[in-house]
Design a protein around this motif. Structure first.
Motif, PDB file in Angstrom:
ATOM      1  N   HIS A  25     -70.639 -35.826 -48.374  1.00  0.00           N
ATOM      2  CA  HIS A  25     -71.581 -35.635 -49.481  1.00  0.00           C
ATOM      3  C   HIS A  25     -72.298 -36.940 -49.815  1.00  0.00           C
ATOM      4  CE1 HIS A  25     -72.568 -34.060 -53.763  1.00  0.00           C
ATOM      5  NE2 HIS A  25     -73.547 -33.825 -52.928  1.00  0.00           N
ATOM      6  N   MET A  29     -76.249 -37.396 -49.864  1.00  0.00           N
ATOM      7  CA  MET A  29     -76.985 -37.876 -51.040  1.00  0.00           C
ATOM      8  C   MET A  29     -77.852 -39.090 -50.689  1.00  0.00           C
ATOM      9  SD  MET A  29     -74.413 -37.307 -54.268  1.00  0.00           S
ATOM     10  CE  MET A  29     -73.508 -38.735 -53.909  1.00  0.00           C
ATOM     11  N   LEU A  49     -65.494 -27.922 -51.616  1.00  0.00           N
ATOM     12  CA  LEU A  49     -66.934 -27.876 -51.895  1.00  0.00           C
ATOM     13  C   LEU A  49     -67.306 -26.690 -52.790  1.00  0.00           C
ATOM     14  CD1 LEU A  49     -68.164 -28.875 -48.331  1.00  0.00           C
ATOM     15  CD2 LEU A  49     -68.683 -30.133 -50.437  1.00  0.00           C
ATOM     16  N   ILE A  51     -67.453 -23.469 -52.046  1.00  0.00           N
ATOM     17  CA  ILE A  51     -68.351 -22.454 -51.471  1.00  0.00           C
ATOM     18  C   ILE A  51     -67.550 -21.389 -50.721  1.00  0.00           C
ATOM     19  CG2 ILE A  51     -70.436 -23.893 -51.290  1.00  0.00           C
ATOM     20  CD1 ILE A  51     -69.713 -24.239 -48.294  1.00  0.00           C
ATOM     21  N   LYS A  73     -74.705 -23.571 -45.858  1.00  0.00           N
ATOM     22  CA  LYS A  73     -75.277 -24.686 -46.623  1.00  0.00           C
ATOM     23  C   LYS A  73     -74.377 -24.951 -47.820  1.00  0.00           C
ATOM     24  CE  LYS A  73     -79.333 -26.930 -48.016  1.00  0.00           C
ATOM     25  NZ  LYS A  73     -80.532 -27.026 -48.704  1.00  0.00           N
ATOM     26  N   ALA A  74     -73.957 -26.215 -47.986  1.00  0.00           N
ATOM     27  CA  ALA A  74     -73.037 -26.540 -49.077  1.00  0.00           C
ATOM     28  C   ALA A  74     -73.738 -27.290 -50.203  1.00  0.00           C
ATOM     29  CB  ALA A  74     -71.883 -27.377 -48.534  1.00  0.00           C
ATOM     30  N   ARG A  75     -74.651 -28.180 -49.850  1.00  0.00           N
ATOM     31  CA  ARG A  75     -75.408 -28.978 -50.822  1.00  0.00           C
ATOM     32  C   ARG A  75     -76.725 -29.329 -50.144  1.00  0.00           C
ATOM     33  NH1 ARG A  75     -71.185 -27.753 -52.933  1.00  0.00           N
ATOM     34  NH2 ARG A  75     -69.858 -29.036 -54.312  1.00  0.00           N
ATOM     35  N   ASP A  76     -77.646 -30.006 -50.890  1.00  0.00           N
ATOM     36  CA  ASP A  76     -78.838 -30.544 -50.236  1.00  0.00           C
ATOM     37  C   ASP A  76     -78.379 -31.431 -49.094  1.00  0.00           C
ATOM     38  OD1 ASP A  76     -80.492 -29.319 -52.011  1.00  0.00           O
ATOM     39  OD2 ASP A  76     -80.931 -31.129 -53.188  1.00  0.00           O
ATOM     40  N   TRP A  79     -74.183 -29.301 -44.657  1.00  0.00           N
ATOM     41  CA  TRP A  79     -73.758 -27.992 -44.158  1.00  0.00           C
ATOM     42  C   TRP A  79     -72.286 -28.058 -43.772  1.00  0.00           C
ATOM     43  CZ3 TRP A  79     -78.547 -29.887 -43.901  1.00  0.00           C
ATOM     44  CH2 TRP A  79     -79.614 -29.027 -44.168  1.00  0.00           C
ATOM     45  N   LYS A 222     -65.933 -29.206 -56.929  1.00  0.00           N
ATOM     46  CA  LYS A 222     -67.007 -30.198 -57.054  1.00  0.00           C
ATOM     47  C   LYS A 222     -66.586 -31.455 -56.319  1.00  0.00           C
ATOM     48  CE  LYS A 222     -68.877 -28.832 -61.488  1.00  0.00           C
ATOM     49  NZ  LYS A 222     -69.063 -29.187 -62.885  1.00  0.00           N
ATOM     50  N   THR A 223     -67.568 -32.168 -55.786  1.00  0.00           N
ATOM     51  CA  THR A 223     -67.206 -33.441 -55.157  1.00  0.00           C
ATOM     52  C   THR A 223     -67.046 -34.476 -56.271  1.00  0.00           C
ATOM     53  OG1 THR A 223     -69.466 -34.260 -54.864  1.00  0.00           O
ATOM     54  CG2 THR A 223     -68.595 -32.823 -53.132  1.00  0.00           C
ATOM     55  N   GLU A 226     -70.046 -35.361 -58.293  1.00  0.00           N
ATOM     56  CA  GLU A 226     -70.501 -34.348 -59.257  1.00  0.00           C
ATOM     57  C   GLU A 226     -69.560 -34.273 -60.457  1.00  0.00           C
ATOM     58  OE1 GLU A 226     -72.198 -31.310 -55.797  1.00  0.00           O
ATOM     59  OE2 GLU A 226     -70.123 -31.202 -56.458  1.00  0.00           O
TER      60      GLU A 226
END
Ligand SMILES: Nc1ncnc2c1ncn2[C@@H]1O[C@H](COP(=O)(O)OP(=O)(O)OP(=O)(O)O)[C@@H](O)[C@H]1O
Ligand SMILES: [Mg+2]
Length: 248
Positions: A25, A29, A49, A51, A73-76, A79, A222-223, A226
Motif C-alpha cells: 500500500h 500511495m 485489506l 476486501i 482491485k484493493a486500493r488506488d 491489486w 484497513k492498512t 488508513e
C-alpha cells in the motif's frame, strides 16, 4: 520491468503479511502500480485489506483462469491476487507435475508481465512448494525478522535454503532484512539488532517498532496508513517503502 519482491521467512508470526500489505500500500500511495500476491492458504491479505476476494491464485493455477481476471482491485494503484484454503489444491497439482514444478507461479503470472511496477509476494510460514515457486519467480527477497533468538535461528536456516534456490535463480538477491516488533526497552531486542547489523550490514533496514495500532488495524480491514497515519507503525513502514524506492 516490474520489480518482484518476495516477503519470506520460514517462521510463523514474524509480520510477513503485515509487512507485505504495508509496503504494497505504501508503494501504491507513492504512485506505483502494485500487485500483491498471497501464496498462503491462511488467505490473510484479503482480510487485512478488508476486501472480499471472489477469485484468487488457485483459480489461475488450477482452473486456468486468466490472471488478469482473477485479480481484485484493493486500493488506488493496488491489486490483490488472493490466497486462501483453495491453495491446498494448488500445492497438490504442483506436486503431481513431472517437470517444471517450481516454474508454475512464474508461468501463471507471465501474462501480467510489465503491467505493474511492483509485484509483492506474501508467503506462508513454511518452506512449501508455493514458497519455492515464489523464490523462483522473484528477483528480490525481503525478510521480516522479529527480534527474538529463535527467529535468528530461522533466519540462518532460511539463508542456507535460499542459497539452494539462488543456484538456479541466479538473479535472486536477499536484498532487505526488516527487523519487526522492535522494543528498545527489551535488552534482548537491542542485542539481536546489533547482531543483525554485524552480519547483514547492507541488507538491514530501520526496524519496525512494536505498535499496537498495527494489530488493531487488522480487525478493521484497513492498512496502517488508513487506520493510524501518525502512528509509529505507519512512519516506520513508510521508511521501508522509501528505502525500496531508493533502489530504483
Ligand atoms: N509492529 C507490530 N507491532 C505489534 N503487532 C504487530 C506488528 N506487526 C505485526 N503485528 C501483529 O502480529 C501478528 C502477526 O503478524 P502477521 O500476521 O503479519 O505475521 P505473519 O508472519 O504473516 O504470520 P504467519 O506466519 O501466520 O503468516 C498479527 O496479529 C499482527 O497484527
Ligand atoms: Mg502471514
Amino acid at each position: 520491468m516490474s520489480r518482484k519482491i518476495c516477503v519470506a521467512l520460514s517462521k510463523g508470526g514474524v509480520a510477513k503479511s503485515s509487512t507485505a500489505v504495508s509496503i504494497s500500500h505504501g508503494l501504491a500511495m507513492a504512485g506505483k502500480k502494485v500487485l500483491l500476491v498471497d501464496t498462503d492458504d491462511q488467505g490473510q491479505d484479503a482480510f487485512l485489506l478488508g476486501i472480499p476476494a471472489q477469485h484468487g491464485l488457485a483459480d489461475v493455477i488450477v482452473e486456468d483462469m486468466c490472471a488478469a481476471d482473477a485479480i481484485c482491485k484493493a486500493r488506488d494503484n493496488l491489486w490483490l491476487l488472493a490466497g486462501g484454503k483453495a491453495l491446498a489444491g494448488v500445492k497438490r497439482s504442483i506436486g503431481r507435475k513431472d517437470f517444471g514444478a517450481e516454474q508454475t507461479l512464474s508461468d501463471a503470472l507471465a501474462p501480467l508481465k510489465d503491467q505493474f511496477d511492483f509485484v509483492i509476494i506474501d508467503t506462508s510460514p513454511s518452506w512449501d512448494t508455493l514458497t519455492i515457486n515464489s523464490l523462483f519467480y522473484c528477483t528480490e527477497v525481503l525478510t521480516p525478522v522479529s527480534l527474538e533468538v529463535l527467529t535468528l535461528n530461522s533466519l540462518l536456516e532460511f539463508s542456507e535454503r535460499l542459497k539452494s534456490v539462488q543456484a538456479y535463480n541466479k538473479g535472486l538477491k536477499h536484498s532487505y532484512l526488516v527487523p519487526t516488533f522492535w522494543d528498545r526497552r527489551v535488552k534482548k531486542s537491542s542485542e539481536i539488532l546489533d547482531q543483525l547489523k554485524k552480519h547483514y550490514p547492507k541488507q538491514l533496514c530501520d526496524p519496525i517498532r512494536y505498535c499496537v495500532r498495527i494489530s488493531e488495524s487488522a480487525g478493521f480491514g484497513k492498512t496502517i496508513y488508513e487506520y493510524a497515519p501518525s502512528s509509529s507503525g505507519a512512519k516506520d513502514y513508510q521508511k521501508t517503502v522509501q528505502r525500496i524506492l531508493s533502489h530504483e
